[in-house]
Design an enzyme around this catalytic site. Structure first.
Site, PDB file in Angstrom:
ATOM      1  N   LYS A 127       0.859  -1.190   0.000  1.00 36.31           N
ATOM      2  CA  LYS A 127       0.000   0.000   0.000  1.00 36.31           C
ATOM      3  C   LYS A 127       0.887   1.228   0.000  1.00 36.31           C
ATOM      4  CE  LYS A 127      -4.518   1.040   0.419  1.00 36.31           C
ATOM      5  NZ  LYS A 127      -5.710   0.241   0.077  1.00 36.31           N
TER       6      LYS A 127
HETATM    7  P1  NAD Z   1     -13.260   7.776  -2.205  1.00 43.95           P
HETATM    8  O1  NAD Z   1     -12.225   8.817  -2.010  1.00 43.95           O
HETATM    9  O2  NAD Z   1     -13.822   7.561  -3.560  1.00 43.95           O
HETATM   10  O3  NAD Z   1     -14.486   8.034  -1.197  1.00 43.95           O
HETATM   11  C1  NAD Z   1     -14.312   8.202   0.172  1.00 43.95           C
HETATM   12  C2  NAD Z   1     -15.652   8.577   0.773  1.00 43.95           C
HETATM   13  O4  NAD Z   1     -15.517   8.655   2.195  1.00 43.95           O
HETATM   14  C3  NAD Z   1     -16.161   9.939   0.300  1.00 43.95           C
HETATM   15  O5  NAD Z   1     -17.562   9.860   0.106  1.00 43.95           O
HETATM   16  C4  NAD Z   1     -15.852  10.842   1.485  1.00 43.95           C
HETATM   17  O6  NAD Z   1     -16.722  11.951   1.571  1.00 43.95           O
HETATM   18  C5  NAD Z   1     -16.089   9.885   2.630  1.00 43.95           C
HETATM   19  N1  NAD Z   1     -15.465  10.347   3.858  1.00 43.95           N
HETATM   20  C6  NAD Z   1     -14.210  10.800   4.036  1.00 43.95           C
HETATM   21  N2  NAD Z   1     -14.023  11.164   5.318  1.00 43.95           N
HETATM   22  C7  NAD Z   1     -15.180  10.908   5.949  1.00 43.95           C
HETATM   23  C8  NAD Z   1     -15.630  11.062   7.278  1.00 43.95           C
HETATM   24  N3  NAD Z   1     -14.818  11.535   8.220  1.00 43.95           N
HETATM   25  N4  NAD Z   1     -16.901  10.691   7.592  1.00 43.95           N
HETATM   26  C9  NAD Z   1     -17.727  10.205   6.646  1.00 43.95           C
HETATM   27  N5  NAD Z   1     -17.365  10.045   5.369  1.00 43.95           N
HETATM   28  C10 NAD Z   1     -16.107  10.384   5.022  1.00 43.95           C
HETATM   29  O7  NAD Z   1     -12.606   6.429  -1.623  1.00 43.95           O
HETATM   30  P2  NAD Z   1     -12.981   4.940  -1.969  1.00 43.95           P
HETATM   31  O8  NAD Z   1     -12.083   4.466  -3.029  1.00 43.95           O
HETATM   32  O9  NAD Z   1     -14.459   4.813  -2.117  1.00 43.95           O
HETATM   33  O10 NAD Z   1     -12.534   4.213  -0.618  1.00 43.95           O
HETATM   34  C11 NAD Z   1     -13.383   4.116   0.527  1.00 43.95           C
HETATM   35  C12 NAD Z   1     -12.895   2.992   1.410  1.00 43.95           C
HETATM   36  O11 NAD Z   1     -12.887   1.780   0.644  1.00 43.95           O
HETATM   37  C13 NAD Z   1     -11.464   3.141   1.939  1.00 43.95           C
HETATM   38  O12 NAD Z   1     -11.381   2.534   3.208  1.00 43.95           O
HETATM   39  C14 NAD Z   1     -10.649   2.338   0.944  1.00 43.95           C
HETATM   40  O13 NAD Z   1      -9.416   1.891   1.483  1.00 43.95           O
HETATM   41  C15 NAD Z   1     -11.590   1.187   0.691  1.00 43.95           C
HETATM   42  N6  NAD Z   1     -11.333   0.473  -0.548  1.00 43.95           N
HETATM   43  C16 NAD Z   1     -11.299   1.091  -1.758  1.00 43.95           C
HETATM   44  C17 NAD Z   1     -11.062   0.349  -2.905  1.00 43.95           C
HETATM   45  C18 NAD Z   1     -11.099   0.952  -4.281  1.00 43.95           C
HETATM   46  O14 NAD Z   1     -11.012   0.191  -5.258  1.00 43.95           O
HETATM   47  N7  NAD Z   1     -11.257   2.249  -4.441  1.00 43.95           N
HETATM   48  C19 NAD Z   1     -10.820  -1.037  -2.813  1.00 43.95           C
HETATM   49  C20 NAD Z   1     -10.881  -1.650  -1.563  1.00 43.95           C
HETATM   50  C21 NAD Z   1     -11.142  -0.889  -0.444  1.00 43.95           C
END
Ligand code: NAD
Length: 437
Positions: A127
Site C-alpha cells: 500500500k
Molecule cells: P473515495 O475517495 O472515492 O471516497 C471516500 C468517501 O468517504 C467519500 O464519500 C468521502 O466523503 C467519505 N469520507 C471521508 N471522510 C469521511 C468522514 N470523516 N466521515 C464520513 N465520510 C467520510 O474512496 P474509496 O475508493 O471509495 O474508498 C473508501 C474505502 O474503501 C477506503 O477505506 C478504501 O481503502 C476502501 N477500498 C477502496 C477500494 C477501491 O477500489 N477504491 C478497494 C478496496 C477498499
C-alpha cells in the site's frame, strides 16, 4: 487448522510492536495485530511462521517536494509499504489524505496481504500514501505531486514487483500519471505497473465499480444465507465515493432502499429511500451528498442509530467503535472500507448477532478486477465487461463459500475465518520458499 486455542503453544502470544510503532489501542496497525493474534490458534504448526505477518517486509518513506502554482515549494511525506511478498508481487492502492501515516499504510498493506491470499490472487500485499489534502491542490499541483511520488517510489514498484492502484482520493487520471512517469523513467510504456487506469491506457472495463460490486456480491450471498430479503431491505451507507456509491447503486438495482448516507459533507436520511439519480447528481455537482434536498439532515453521530437492515461502512478506518456497535440496528454489516471496525466492536456485534462480512473479503472485488486488468495488460487482449463481471462474481462467491465453511467448522467469525484461510496460504508459501539465506 485443527488445533484448539487452549492447546496451542502460541495461544498466549502477545501482539508484537515494532520500535517505530505507537501501541495505540485504536490505531489500524493495532487492529490488524489483534486480528492476527485471533487466528494463531487455527494455524497449527504453521503458526511458527506467524511473526512474519506482524512485520512489514519493506517500508519506504519518501520526501515529495513540489513547486506550487504560486512559486513556493512544499514538501509532502509519502510512503510505500510492501507487507509481504511470499505469494507474488506487491499489490495495493495509493491513498491521498491528510491523516495518512506510516502506521496506517502498514496496516492497509497488511490487509492487502490477507485479502489477496483470501481470494486466491497471486499477489503479496502493499500500500502507499501521501499525507496531503488533495482538495487544496490545483490539478497541476496534484499532477506534479503524483509524478514526483511515483519517481521516488520507482525503486520498489514495477509490473513484476509491486503494482499500485486507486484508493481514497486517487482515481484513473492519477493512475495514468503514475503509469506515464514510471514509463518515462524506464524508457518503455509499462501499462502493467498500475491498475485502475483509464480504459484506453490499458485499463479494464468494470474496474471503477468493481469494489462496490464485490461488496454487493458478498452482501447478496450473506443476506441469502441469513434469510434477509434484499427486495425492500433498508441500507445505510457511510462514505459515498467510489466504493459506497457503486455498492448503493447495485443494492437499489436489487430492490433495496438507501435510507441513510453519510460523507465528509454531512449525513442525510430518508426512510422511503433516496432517488439514486438525484444523489449522484448532487455528488457530481457539490463533491458530496450532504446538501441533497430530498433527505433530512441529521447529526453525524446519529447515523449509527438509523433504523436499517444493512450498514455499509465505506469511508475510513476505526468507524465502528464499541458504543456504535451497541447502537447499530442492522443485521448485516458489509465492510466496504478497510479496517472500519475496532476488535472490541467486533466482539460486541458477534454477541448481538450482527453478521459482519469483513473488509478482507467484502471489498476484495477491486483488487480482483485489478488482477484481471494486469493479466489483460500482459496478454494485450481485453475482455468484455460481462466477462469481467461474471468472473468477478464467481471468484467472490467461491471465496466467500470457503470462508463461510471455515467459520462454521471452527465456530469463528467470518473475519477470523478469512484470516485463517489467507494466513494458511501465505505461511505455506513462506515455508515452501524457505528462509533465505
Ligand atoms: P473515495 O475517495 O472515492 O471516497 C471516500 C468517501 O468517504 C467519500 O464519500 C468521502 O466523503 C467519505 N469520507 C471521508 N471522510 C469521511 C468522514 N470523516 N466521515 C464520513 N465520510 C467520510 O474512496 P474509496 O475508493 O471509495 O474508498 C473508501 C474505502 O474503501 C477506503 O477505506 C478504501 O481503502 C476502501 N477500498 C477502496 C477500494 C477501491 O477500489 N477504491 C478497494 C478496496 C477498499
Amino acid at each position: 487448522m485443527n488445533v484448539r486455542h487452549d492447546e496451542h503453544p502460541f495461544a498466549e502470544t502477545a501482539m508484537s510492536y515494532l520500535s517505530y510503532v505507537t501501541p495505540n489501542a485504536t490505531s489500524p496497525w493495532h487492529t490488524y495485530l489483534s486480528q492476527v493474534d485471533r487466528v494463531l490458534p487455527y494455524l497449527g504448526p504453521l503458526a511458527r511462521w506467524a511473526e512474519t505477518l506482524k512485520r512489514p517486509k519493506r517500508a519506504l518513506i519518501v520526501d515529495v517536494p513540489i513547486e506550487m502554482d504560486d512559486g513556493t515549494v512544499q514538501h509532502f511525506e509519502g510512503y510505500r509499504v510492501q507487507h509481504n511478498l511470499s505469494r507474488g508481487p506487491g499489490k495495493g492502492g495509493v491513498r491521498y489524505h491528510p491523516d495518512v501515516t506510516l502506521e496506517e499504510v502498514m496496516a492497509l498493506s497488511a490487509w492487502m496481504t490477507i485479502k489477496n491470499a483470501g481470494v486466491g490472487l497471486p499477489y503479496g500485499g502493499a500500500k502507499g500514501g501521501i499525507r496531503v489534502d488533495p482538495k487544496k491542490l490545483s490539478n497541476k499541483e496534484l499532477e506534479r505531486m503524483t509524478r514526483r511520488y511515483t519517481s521516488e517510489i520507482g525503486i520498489v514498484i514495477g509490473p513484476q514487483r509491486d503494482i499500485p492502484a486507486p484508493d481514497v482520493n486517487t482515481n484513473p487520471q492519477i493512475m495514468a500519471w503514475m503509469m506515464d512517469t514510471y514509463s518515462m523513467n524506464t524508457g518503455s510504456t509499462a501499462t502493467g505497473v498500475v491498475t485502475g487506469k483509464p480504459i484506453h491506457l490499458g485499463g479494464s472495463l468494470g474496474r471503477v465499480k468493481a469494489t462496490g460490486r464485490g461488496v454487493f456480491v458478498t452482501g447478496r450471498e450473506a443476506a441469502r444465507r441469513i434469510g434477509l430479503q434484499l427486495d425492500g431491505a433498508r441500507v445505510a451507507v457511510q462514505g459515498f465515493g467510489n466504493v459506497g456509491s457503486a455498492a448503493a447503486e447495485l443494492f437499489v438495482g436489487a430492490g433495496a432502499k438507501i435510507v441513510a448516507v453519510q460523507d465528509h459533507t454531512g449525513t442525510i436520511v430518508n426512510p422511503r429511500g433516496f432517488d439514486m439519480q438525484g444523489l449522484m447528481a448532487t455528488l457530481h455537482r457539490d463533491g458530496g451528498v450532504g446538501q441533497f434536498k430530498e433527505g433530512d439532515r441529521i447529526d453525524d453521530e446519529a447515523f449509527w442509530d438509523v433504523d436499517c437492515d444493512i450498514v455499509i461502512p465505506a469511508a475510513l478506518e476505526g468507524q465502528i467503535t464499541v458504543p456504535r456497535a451497541n447502537r447499530l440496528k442492522a443485521r448485516l454489516v458489509l465492510e466496504g472500507a478497510n479496517g472500519p471496525t475496532l476488535p472490541e466492536a467486533d466482539d460486541v456485534m458477534k454477541e448481538r448477532g450482527i453478521l459482519v462480512v469483513p473488509d478482507v473479503i467484502c471489498n476484495a472485488g477491486g483488487v480482483t478486477v485489478s488482477y484481471f486488468e494486469w493479466v489483460q495488460d500482459f496478454s494485450s487482449f481485453f475482455w468484455s465487461e460481462d466477462e469481467i463481471n461474471v468472473r468477478l462474481d464467481k471468484i467472490m462467491v467461491d471465496a466467500l463459500k470457503k470462508i463461510w465453511d471455515t467459520a462454521d467448522q471452527h465456530k469463528i467469525t467470518l473475519r477470523t475465518a478469512t484470516f485463517a484461510v489467507a494466513c494458511e496460504r501465505i505461511l505455506i508459501a513462506r515455508e515452501e520458499r524457505g528462509l533465505y539465506p
